[in-house]
Design a protein around this motif. Sequence first.
Motif, short mmCIF file in Angstrom:
data_model
loop_
_atom_site.label_atom_id
_atom_site.label_comp_id
_atom_site.label_asym_id
_atom_site.label_seq_id
_atom_site.Cartn_x
_atom_site.Cartn_y
_atom_site.Cartn_z
N GLY A 179 38.78 61.86 58.76
CA GLY A 179 38.87 61.27 59.76
C GLY A 179 37.88 59.78 59.73
O GLY A 179 37.15 59.37 61.23
N GLY A 180 38.16 59.18 59.31
CA GLY A 180 36.53 57.40 59.55
C GLY A 180 38.11 57.01 58.83
O GLY A 180 39.19 56.70 58.81
N ALA A 181 36.96 55.91 59.40
CA ALA A 181 37.57 53.97 57.58
C ALA A 181 36.36 54.16 57.70
O ALA A 181 34.96 53.09 58.43
CB ALA A 181 38.25 53.74 59.15
N ILE A 182 36.83 52.89 57.08
CA ILE A 182 35.59 51.91 56.22
C ILE A 182 36.20 50.16 55.56
O ILE A 182 37.36 50.76 54.94
CB ILE A 182 35.46 52.75 54.39
N ASN A 183 35.64 49.26 56.95
CA ASN A 183 36.95 48.51 57.00
C ASN A 183 36.28 47.42 55.95
O ASN A 183 34.65 47.36 56.61
CB ASN A 183 37.23 48.03 58.63
N PHE A 184 36.51 46.13 55.73
CA PHE A 184 36.16 45.33 55.03
C PHE A 184 35.17 44.15 56.27
O PHE A 184 35.52 44.21 56.73
CB PHE A 184 37.25 44.29 54.94
N HIS A 185 33.37 43.82 55.78
CA HIS A 185 32.85 43.15 57.16
C HIS A 185 32.60 41.52 56.01
O HIS A 185 33.22 40.83 57.31
CB HIS A 185 32.29 43.07 57.39
N SER A 186 32.05 41.58 54.85
CA SER A 186 31.87 40.39 54.69
C SER A 186 31.89 40.93 52.76
O SER A 186 31.85 41.66 52.78
CB SER A 186 30.80 39.23 55.25
N PHE A 187 32.10 39.05 52.15
CA PHE A 187 31.45 38.78 50.53
C PHE A 187 30.86 37.98 50.73
O PHE A 187 31.38 36.86 51.12
CB PHE A 187 32.77 39.44 50.21
N ASP A 188 29.53 38.40 49.86
CA ASP A 188 28.86 36.96 49.65
C ASP A 188 28.90 36.70 48.30
O ASP A 188 28.15 37.19 46.97
CB ASP A 188 27.14 37.60 50.02
N GLU A 189 29.24 35.13 47.83
CA GLU A 189 29.75 35.50 46.64
C GLU A 189 28.62 35.52 45.97
O GLU A 189 28.42 35.11 44.49
CB GLU A 189 31.02 34.14 46.37
N ASP A 190 27.55 34.51 46.10
CA ASP A 190 26.38 34.20 45.47
C ASP A 190 25.72 35.50 44.74
O ASP A 190 25.23 35.90 43.63
CB ASP A 190 25.25 33.82 46.31
N SER A 191 25.89 36.53 46.24
CA SER A 191 24.70 37.78 45.73
C SER A 191 25.41 38.71 45.10
O SER A 191 25.52 39.95 44.60
CB SER A 191 24.19 38.14 47.16
N GLY A 192 27.12 38.39 45.14
CA GLY A 192 28.12 39.62 45.03
C GLY A 192 28.01 41.25 45.84
O GLY A 192 28.00 42.31 45.60
N ALA A 193 27.28 40.87 47.11
CA ALA A 193 27.82 42.14 48.61
C ALA A 193 28.28 42.30 49.18
O ALA A 193 28.89 41.17 49.80
CB ALA A 193 26.30 42.10 49.14
#
Length: 198
Positions: free
Chosen positions: A142-156
């Motif tokens: 009953g939920g969703a997890i959507n992409f927000h952002s990716f920081d290539e420097d920190s890998g977060a």
Amino acid sequence: MLNRPVYIYTELSPNPNSMKFVLNFELVPDGLSFDYPSHAAALEAGKASPLAADLFQFPHVQRVFIASNFVTITKDDATPWEEVLYDTKQFIKIYFEENQPVFEPQTIESNTMVVEENDTPAVQQIKAALDQYVRPAVESDGGAINFHSFDEDSGAVKVLLQGSCSGCPSSTLTLKSGIENLLTRMVPGVKTVVAEGV
């Protein structure tokens, strides 16, 4: 115009305050989902939903999430589901039997997701992994997890938790042991996954 039969069943989610109301037809095109944390959000231009706005008229409704063929409603802590489940389910059934709109016409048009041309290869891999491996499992709860952002420097990788995932006691565990393990194995450069706006 003939009315289609409307069948609804309910499913518990890992979040005890969220209930998934599953219908026998699609509400949203595949891959799209809409999260409404307040009545005001249900009226916002570009994502407006008359269904969500009407559901907020119930005092126990705290959040409305619409995806695929279901509506997830998150209630307040004080109200037990036993007291409000029947009335909520009946309201949704009658709403669809009367062919009321789920969204304003421009909502779907302005939210159809396209892969962005300037996405880096890592971002494309992250979005593909989330779409293929995470979305079906999380939608079943009953939920969703959507992409927000990716920081290539920190890998977060930052993700947005929606529907029953938002405020769910087990979402942190899902995020760390499930999604973080998956993405760190599948996408070079990913080191951690964090929830945005929880």
